[in-house]
Scaffold this active site. Structure first.
Site, PDB file in Angstrom:
ATOM      1  N   ILE A  15      42.091  45.357  45.387  1.00  0.00           N
ATOM      2  CA  ILE A  15      41.376  46.586  45.722  1.00  0.00           C
ATOM      3  C   ILE A  15      39.787  46.494  45.673  1.00  0.00           C
ATOM      4  O   ILE A  15      39.104  47.279  45.778  1.00  0.00           O
ATOM      5  CB  ILE A  15      41.799  47.828  44.822  1.00  0.00           C
ATOM      6  CG1 ILE A  15      41.731  47.542  43.336  1.00  0.00           C
ATOM      7  CG2 ILE A  15      43.205  48.482  45.297  1.00  0.00           C
ATOM      8  CD1 ILE A  15      42.086  48.683  42.344  1.00  0.00           C
ATOM      9  N   GLY A  16      39.549  45.079  45.137  1.00  0.00           N
ATOM     10  CA  GLY A  16      38.145  45.061  44.903  1.00  0.00           C
ATOM     11  C   GLY A  16      38.005  43.328  44.701  1.00  0.00           C
ATOM     12  O   GLY A  16      38.881  42.736  44.216  1.00  0.00           O
TER      13      GLY A  16
ATOM     14  N   GLY B 157      34.560  40.526  43.389  1.00  0.00           N
ATOM     15  CA  GLY B 157      33.123  40.170  43.350  1.00  0.00           C
ATOM     16  C   GLY B 157      32.965  38.996  42.625  1.00  0.00           C
ATOM     17  O   GLY B 157      33.666  38.024  42.729  1.00  0.00           O
TER      18      GLY B 157
ATOM     19  N   GLY C 114      35.664  37.887  40.059  1.00  0.00           N
ATOM     20  CA  GLY C 114      36.899  37.810  40.457  1.00  0.00           C
ATOM     21  C   GLY C 114      37.418  38.815  41.169  1.00  0.00           C
ATOM     22  O   GLY C 114      36.641  39.488  41.923  1.00  0.00           O
ATOM     23  N   SER C 115      38.529  39.282  41.029  1.00  0.00           N
ATOM     24  CA  SER C 115      39.358  40.088  41.789  1.00  0.00           C
ATOM     25  C   SER C 115      39.921  41.240  41.138  1.00  0.00           C
ATOM     26  O   SER C 115      39.869  41.108  39.834  1.00  0.00           O
ATOM     27  CB  SER C 115      40.367  39.447  42.640  1.00  0.00           C
ATOM     28  OG  SER C 115      40.142  38.540  43.445  1.00  0.00           O
TER      29      SER C 115
ATOM     30  N   LYS D 220      41.547  43.741  36.091  1.00  0.00           N
ATOM     31  CA  LYS D 220      40.390  43.021  36.302  1.00  0.00           C
ATOM     32  C   LYS D 220      40.486  41.599  36.024  1.00  0.00           C
ATOM     33  O   LYS D 220      40.921  41.282  34.924  1.00  0.00           O
ATOM     34  CB  LYS D 220      39.177  43.615  35.751  1.00  0.00           C
ATOM     35  CG  LYS D 220      37.945  42.677  35.876  1.00  0.00           C
ATOM     36  CD  LYS D 220      36.795  43.585  35.153  1.00  0.00           C
ATOM     37  CE  LYS D 220      35.380  42.763  35.147  1.00  0.00           C
ATOM     38  NZ  LYS D 220      34.313  43.610  34.365  1.00  0.00           N
TER      39      LYS D 220
ATOM     40  N   ASP E 139      23.919  48.187  32.126  1.00  0.00           N
ATOM     41  CA  ASP E 139      24.179  48.096  33.487  1.00  0.00           C
ATOM     42  C   ASP E 139      24.809  49.373  34.194  1.00  0.00           C
ATOM     43  O   ASP E 139      25.699  49.215  34.922  1.00  0.00           O
ATOM     44  CB  ASP E 139      25.265  46.918  33.655  1.00  0.00           C
ATOM     45  CG  ASP E 139      25.035  46.242  35.032  1.00  0.00           C
ATOM     46  OD1 ASP E 139      24.125  46.220  35.762  1.00  0.00           O
ATOM     47  OD2 ASP E 139      26.082  45.488  35.570  1.00  0.00           O
TER      48      ASP E 139
END
Length: 1009
Positions: free
Chosen positions: A680-681, A683, A686-687, A702, A798
């Site tokens: 679902i994502g 970056g 990682g994934s 994550k 962040d």
């Protein structure tokens, strides 16, 4: 011959009627009144009343009414009498008409009645008194009662709910009304102003709100008013001046604000005044000098300042004086001549000077509590008196625990376990010390060892309390594994402080064990009790309005609350304080206050091995050379030259995580072997995969790749930070995994991905204005928790749209704590390596590594602008007029056209006032000077509309010049050069270029924390 059938009964509201009945009985013996009879042959109820009582019995769910002789107190079933006030009484008046008797009074107290308030009572035209207290009746007050002629109505201690109906004001014959200890809500009806005959009004222990209606000033005959433990708002109303016949006024934790009204002085007939726990507002000591009949005076937690007035010595009838938890100063006035004054509570004030001689000379018949004050050290007594509590009473901090009563510490202690109110016992390998001293209203107790003890303050009002009332004993079956630890508990009607002394300084874990063993859970009034209290550890409140039954999800169930505490002076204090909320008459009058079953505290560090210490001393004496050598080797070891770094598994096992550690196989099964269909994502880290655990919990995993910039430290940091935090606007961490090279974090699944995905991506989800406003406010509340409300004060570093996740209801949750830093309150800032995302970092942090919570405030301001405009702050091309979204906002502010920033996709469907407010708050948050930015709690207040937004003031020389961002823009472009490609938006991670440890060596500050 006319007859009156009389059944004897008792009730706290009806003592006068008992006397009347006794007189009638005497008159019968003298032949003045005809004798009564219980036979239906001489007189009967009319048919319609017989039918009515059958309906009433059905509505009450009362199946033991003897209809063959309905005026009798004889039931058809022998009931278990669960109340010491049990009553099954009917009074019939046979003198009204020649042929019939009529029911005049019904009193069913302390029975198992679990029906509703009977509408059919209205069918008894001669009924004047109804007492249905201490049952389990539910529902509202029936509208049929509007036509009755009740004089005495008591329905307290039930499970009744709904608003108090205005039609009760039509029963103008009422002089005694008790609705206390129910669940009534809403405002007191204006129609109560018509109850001009009212003498006694009891409304305590409900959820009534709003202000008292001005019409209550018509109740000029009022003698007793009790409105404690409610949610009223505003100041104490001035209409109290109208109740000049008032004898008892009770408003503890009523919800009202201070100050105490000055017109109280007109209530010269008062014998009892109880005001406590006022919200806000500093009060002066009220003028009570003319209240010569005053017997019991409580002005507790009213924020009263100044001196205790000397005129109190003229209130010769005074028996109890409670002025605790105020800001009273100066010395104690001479009250020596008040010989009836048996209880004095001046706890937690700022009193100074010597302890008066007349107090020292009082014997144990007088209960006096002076704990938590600043009396001179010359007053420290050589011994501790049984009923004079001087705990923490002196300005000399060396004697804060009355050290003259205690022997010196022989050695440091590292743990303590207390079975509150109970005997010594062992649970596993933990030995709980006995705590069987009965305690009392003003008592300082120390254990046999002298290493711990407690200070007990407060008396149970409205009852003649004894020392037995300070320990609760369970009488039912407990089914928890450690049930013996919960068979007793220590009670306190005001303040209870447990202290441990002789502790080694350092961090400790404190466990507080609770179980509600006083209230019951079956259908009776004993289950309607409500208990609330606060808990303080080392002077900091850690629990507010704590409700054991609610937290444990029932009675006789354990709940353990765990906290961290820092010991710096070898003393650890835990204080339990009752703030006037909850019921005070369930299961009987005088049952309330804090309740604790056991206390456990243990150091977070290992005690030194005494035998090894002695050996080291010997070795040191024999050869200093080897000691120096060992120290040198130790330094090398500490520097890491002689040992390898610990594995991630070792680090994680060493953390005190509030979450679980999952195996790689569990996560692999949950994600179907990391099936691409579940991704679902993705970056730079990682994934992210969607998964389902065996218990059906949907999760987001994550997975950090070996190429990720989030290294070992960031991974551990994120787990440690977020596992200790729980808030509706923070993402919840279910667990983690660190096996070999596998680094995985398991979060709650967010159905709507990130805010960036919905706001800037190709998501089909459209965020309307109301949703955007709620998201903005939710982010601010989450940050307020991190910065000001959490036990750990955290700077996130962040905050950006990709790190704001949206659940199924589009509630925002702050995520990705890999860069978060702890903010030590004593430090003005943190000097640290710069890491974050370009376009969201505060200027002082980017340029100088100067990190404070105001850096997150700046980032929030950027996200707030993005929410309004629907544009990413950094998505501006070089040929466009503005450097970034903030640049555009500043220019728009100068031009007076802030509304032009609103996302065109919203059209006209937005609240203009709210939009302007968010933009103005965002511009305040992004002020170049951190000192001029608001705190995040101020931001929340402004967004909620509770406070006005500060006027914006930007000097044209700073923000009007087109070169204002040029230097920073060029600098950022320089940082971007080595990075090729545009990173994709991703879930649970950064989506824009980061300035991290690997790419910002030129930005490293001298110290990294």
């Amino acid at each position: 011959m006319k007859m009156m059938k009389i059944i004897f009964f008792s009730h706290e509201h009806g003592h006068g009627h008992v006397i009347v009945m006794l007189l009638l009985l005497v008159c019968m013996e003298l032949g003045v009144v005809p004798p009564t009879t219980s036979t239906s042959q001489t007189a009967t109820l009319p048919h319609y009343e017989v039918q009515a009582i059958k309906e009433i019995a059905k509505e009450l769910n009362k199946n033991d009414w003897n209809f063959s002789d309905p005026c009798s107190n004889e039931t058809t079933i022998d009931r278990l009498r669960i109340s010491d006030k049990y009553s099954n009484t009917i009074i019939c008046n046979c003198s009204i008409s020649a042929n019939f008797c009529h029911i005049q009074s019904i009193s069913f107290i302390g029975q198992y009645l679990d029906g509703v308030l009977p509408p059919s009572l209205a069918k008894l035209p001669y009924l004047k008194k109804v007492i249905l207290e201490q049952n389990y009746l539910t529902g509202p007050i029936p509208h049929e009662w509007a036509s009755t002629k009740f004089e005495h109505l008591v329905i307290s201690a039930n499970n009744l709910s709904g608003p108090i109906p205005g039609f009760l004001g039509n029963i103008t014959t009422l002089y005694d009304l008790s609705l206390e200890s129910n669940m009534f809500s809403g405002a007191v009806p204006r129609e109560f102003g018509k109850l001009v005959n009212m003498e006694k009004l009891y409304l305590s222990s409900n959820s009534l709100n709003g202000a008292l209606p001005w019409t209550l000033s018509n109740l000029t005959k009022l003698q007793i008013l009790k409105i404690s433990s409610n949610k009223f708002t505003g100041r104490i109303p001035d209409l109290v001046k109208s109740w000049r016949q008032l004898k008892v006024l009770e408003m503890q934790a009523s919800g009202f604000e201070g100050p105490i009204p000055s017109n109280l002085f007109v209530l010269n007939n008062l014998t009892q005044l109880r005001i406590s726990d006022l919200n806000g507002g500093v009060s002066e000591f009220p003028n009570l000098r003319n209240m010569k009949s005053m017997e019991r005076l409580m002005l507790r937690s009213c924020n009263i300042r100044g001196r205790i007035p000397d005129y109190l010595s003229n209130l010769t009838e005074l028996k109890t004086l409670d002025l605790s938890f105020n800001r009273l100063e100066g010395t104690i006035p001479n009250l020596e001549d008040l010989l009836h004054l048996a209880g004095i509570y001046l706890t937690s004030n700022q009193l100074i000077g010597p302890i008066p001689y007349w107090i020292e000379m009082r014997d144990n018949r007088y209960i006096i509590d002076l704990s938590y004050n600043n009396f001179s050290k010359t007053s420290i007594p050589p011994t501790c008196r049984e009923t004079l509590n001087l705990f923490q009473s002196f300005s000399d901090k060396k004697n804060q625990l009355l050290s003259k009563c205690l022997s010196p510490c022989s050695k440091d202690q590292y743990s303590l376990h207390i079975n509150c109110g109970g005997k010594q016992m062992a649970i596993g390998n933990i030995k709980y010390e006995q705590d069987e001293d009965p305690g009392g209203a003003a008592k300082f107790v120390h254990s046999a060892s002298g290493d711990w003890g407690f200070s007990s303050t407060g008396d149970f009002w409205d009852v003649s309390s004894t020392t037995k009332d300070y320990i609760a004993n369970n009488v039912s079956i407990l089914r928890m594994n450690t049930s013996e630890l919960y068979t007793t508990a220590r009670l306190s009607p005001l303040s209870l402080t447990y202290y441990a002394r002789c502790l080694a300084n350092g961090n400790y874990t404190v466990k507080l064990h609770f179980a509600e063993i006083v209230f019951r859970d079956y259908k009776s009034y004993s289950s309607t009790g409500k208990r609330f209290f606060d808990v303080y550890i080392q002077g900091t409140r850690v629990l507010k309005d704590f409700n054991i039954e609610k937290e444990a999800k029932g009675v006789n169930k354990e709940v353990i609350k765990i906290f961290k505490a820092l010991v710096v002076n070898k003393i650890l204090e835990i204080r339990f304080q009752w703030g006037g909320k909850g019921t005070t008459n369930v299961p009987k009058r005088g049952i309330y206050g804090s309740l604790v079953s056991a206390i456990s505290m243990k150091s977070d560090f290992k005690p030194p091995d005494e035998s090894k210490t002695k050996k080291l001393i010997v070795v040191g004496i024999v050869s200093s050379f080897f000691l120096v050598l060992m120290m040198a080797l130790g330094i090398l070891w500490w520097k890491g030259y002689l040992r390898g770094k610990p594995s991630r598994e070792q680090v994680l096992k060493g953390l005190d995580l509030k979450t679980g550690i999952l195996t790689f196989d569990q996560i692999k099964a949950a994600t179907n072997n990391f099936d691409a269909a579940n991704k679902i994502g993705e970056g730079g880290f990682g994934s992210v995969y969607k998964g389902v655990l065996l218990d059906g919990t949907i999760i987001a995993v994550k997975q950090l790749s070996s190429k990720s910039k989030q290294g070992n430290q960031e991974f551990v940091n994120e787990i440690g930070m977020i596992s200790a935090l729980q808030h509706p606007n923070l993402v919840k961490l279910h667990g983690c995994c660190a096996e070999g090279k596998h680094l995985l974090l398991v979060y709650e699944y967010m159905e709507n991905n990130s805010l960036a995905h919905s706001l800037f991506g190709e998501s089909k989800l459209k965020l309307d204005w109301s949703t955007r406003h709620n998201i903005c406010l939710g982010i601010a509340r989450g940050l307020a928790f991190l910065q000001e409300e959490s036990p750990l004060k955290i700077v996130h570093r962040d905050i950006k749209a990709t790190n704001i996740l949206l659940d199924k209801d589009l509630n925002p949750k702050i995520s990705d704590f890999g860069l978060a830093k702890l903010n030590e309150e004593e430090n003005t800032h943190i000097s640290t390596r710069v890491a974050g995302t370009i376009g969201y970092m505060a200027p002082e942090y980017v340029l100088w590594g100067y990190l404070t919570p105001k850096a997150d405030v700046y980032s929030f301001g950027i996200v707030a602008l993005e929410l309004v405009a629907g544009i990413m702050n950094t998505k501006f091309n070089s040929f466009e007029e503005y450097v970034c979204l903030l640049d555009w906002a500043l220019v728009s502010q100068q031009k007076g056209n802030l509304i032009g920033l609103v996302d065109p996709k919203l059209g006209s469907e937005f609240n203009k006032k709210e939009a302007i407010r968010i933009i103005e708050v965002a511009l305040l948050c992004t002020n170049p000077s951190p000192a001029l930015r608001p705190t995040i709690s101020s931001v929340v207040s402004m967004l909620e509309g509770r406070t006005l937004v500060r006027a914006l003031s930007f000097h044209p020389s700073v923000h009007g010049d087109r070169s204002r961002f040029q230097a920073l823009s060029e600098y950022m472009d320089h940082l971007r050069e080595p990075i090729s490609g545009e990173p994709r938006n991703c879930f649970y991670s950064s989506s824009t270029t980061e300035i991290g440890p690997s790419s910002t060596s030129e930005l490293v500050a001298p110290n990294e924390s």
